[in-house]
Design a protein around this motif. Structure first.
Motif, PDB file in Angstrom:
ATOM      1  N   LEU A 180       0.971  -1.062   0.110  1.00 37.58           N
ATOM      2  CA  LEU A 180      -0.116  -0.112  -0.074  1.00 37.58           C
ATOM      3  C   LEU A 180       0.909   1.289  -0.044  1.00 37.58           C
ATOM      4  O   LEU A 180       1.788   1.407   0.686  1.00 37.58           O
ATOM      5  CB  LEU A 180      -0.882  -0.018   1.209  1.00 37.58           C
ATOM      6  CG  LEU A 180      -1.995   1.158   1.123  1.00 37.58           C
ATOM      7  CD1 LEU A 180      -2.935   1.263   0.168  1.00 37.58           C
ATOM      8  CD2 LEU A 180      -2.516   1.128   2.677  1.00 37.58           C
ATOM      9  N   SER A 183      -3.978   5.450   0.888  1.00 37.29           N
ATOM     10  CA  SER A 183      -5.200   5.271   0.892  1.00 37.29           C
ATOM     11  C   SER A 183      -6.269   6.448   1.353  1.00 37.29           C
ATOM     12  O   SER A 183      -5.661   6.966   2.250  1.00 37.29           O
ATOM     13  CB  SER A 183      -5.509   3.866   1.586  1.00 37.29           C
ATOM     14  OG  SER A 183      -6.974   3.773   1.655  1.00 37.29           O
ATOM     15  N   THR A 191     -13.278   5.288  -2.410  1.00 33.16           N
ATOM     16  CA  THR A 191     -11.770   5.025  -1.689  1.00 33.16           C
ATOM     17  C   THR A 191     -10.886   4.913  -2.760  1.00 33.16           C
ATOM     18  O   THR A 191     -11.059   4.274  -3.979  1.00 33.16           O
ATOM     19  CB  THR A 191     -12.014   3.477  -0.887  1.00 33.16           C
ATOM     20  OG1 THR A 191     -13.057   3.544  -0.080  1.00 33.16           O
ATOM     21  CG2 THR A 191     -10.607   3.262  -0.347  1.00 33.16           C
ATOM     22  N   GLN A 193      -7.113   3.819  -3.570  1.00 34.55           N
ATOM     23  CA  GLN A 193      -6.119   2.946  -3.065  1.00 34.55           C
ATOM     24  C   GLN A 193      -5.008   2.859  -4.069  1.00 34.55           C
ATOM     25  O   GLN A 193      -5.208   2.780  -5.230  1.00 34.55           O
ATOM     26  CB  GLN A 193      -6.767   1.466  -2.768  1.00 34.55           C
ATOM     27  CG  GLN A 193      -7.918   1.622  -1.729  1.00 34.55           C
ATOM     28  CD  GLN A 193      -8.552   0.043  -1.753  1.00 34.55           C
ATOM     29  OE1 GLN A 193      -8.089  -0.669  -2.542  1.00 34.55           O
ATOM     30  NE2 GLN A 193      -9.559  -0.126  -1.213  1.00 34.55           N
TER      31      GLN A 193
END
Length: 206
Positions: A180, A183, A191, A193
């Motif tokens: 990741l 986010s 969302t 991401q």
């Protein structure tokens, strides 16, 4: 250039018909198009605008390219209030289409990649620049991930379950670990991401 992707998906992973079902989509019985329209807030719209502005070139699958060429390729800045940066970027920067069937792309600044697609994309990535961006193009994104050509993947997850349509990832396919990068959730529940591929996942007992 770094190859980056930006894809709108539903919570159940559908990518088909985000802006509306095309005639080609409807031939497959899909009738729930337009699920992403109006879903992001002004910050998400700003993020999308900024992303397009960063592009040095664009790479599309055939279907997404034809949808973009017939819309963004014929619009003016007066037609797209709030999305002018997208229009300017798409019309000013090189566009490449991964297709074995398209011969005349039509849109100025566009050319077709055929033959050894992996080698052609590797050549593009080797050119100086910042980002080679892929927008939409779900089938192409899946293929690029399978061939290890994606450097960064952005998913805009729309808070809806569509229940039908083509999904970004197949029911059975190659696996991939992700790191990741970023986010965030906007005020409408979309969302964002940002992920970097990180090789094979680790499984319990192995």
């Amino acid at each position: 250039m770094k190859l980056t992707t930006m894809t709108q998906v539903t919570v159940d992973g559908v990518v088909q018909g985000n802006g509306g079902a095309s005639d080609e989509d409807r031939r497959n019985g899909f009738e729930r198009g337009g699920w992403a329209l109006g879903k992001g807030d002004h910050e998400t719209v700003a993020l999308i605008n900024e992303t397009y502005q960063r592009a040095d070139a664009f790479l599309f699958g055939r279907r997404t390219y034809e949808l973009f060429a017939s819309s963004w390729g014929s619009l003016t800045v007066q037609d797209v209030p709030g999305r002018e940066p997208i229009l300017r970027a798409l019309n000013a920067r090189p566009k490449y289409v991964a297709s074995a069937t398209l011969t005349d792309p039509g849109w100025p600044g566009a050319s077709v990649l055929s033959g050894d697609l992996a080698a052609a994309i590797a050549d593009l990535k080797a050119k100086p620049g910042g980002e080679l961006q892929v927008h939409g193009s779900g089938t192409l994104v899946r293929w690029l991930l399978e061939h290890g050509l994606v450097d960064e993947m952005t998913l805009l997850v729309i808070p809806v379950i569509v229940g039908q349509g083509k999904r970004l990832f197949p029911e059975n396919g190659p696996d991939l670990a992700l790191d990741l990068v970023e986010s965030r959730v906007d005020t409408k529940g979309v969302t964002t991401q940002v992920w970097c591929p990180a090789g094979r996942p680790q499984y319990a007992g192995r």
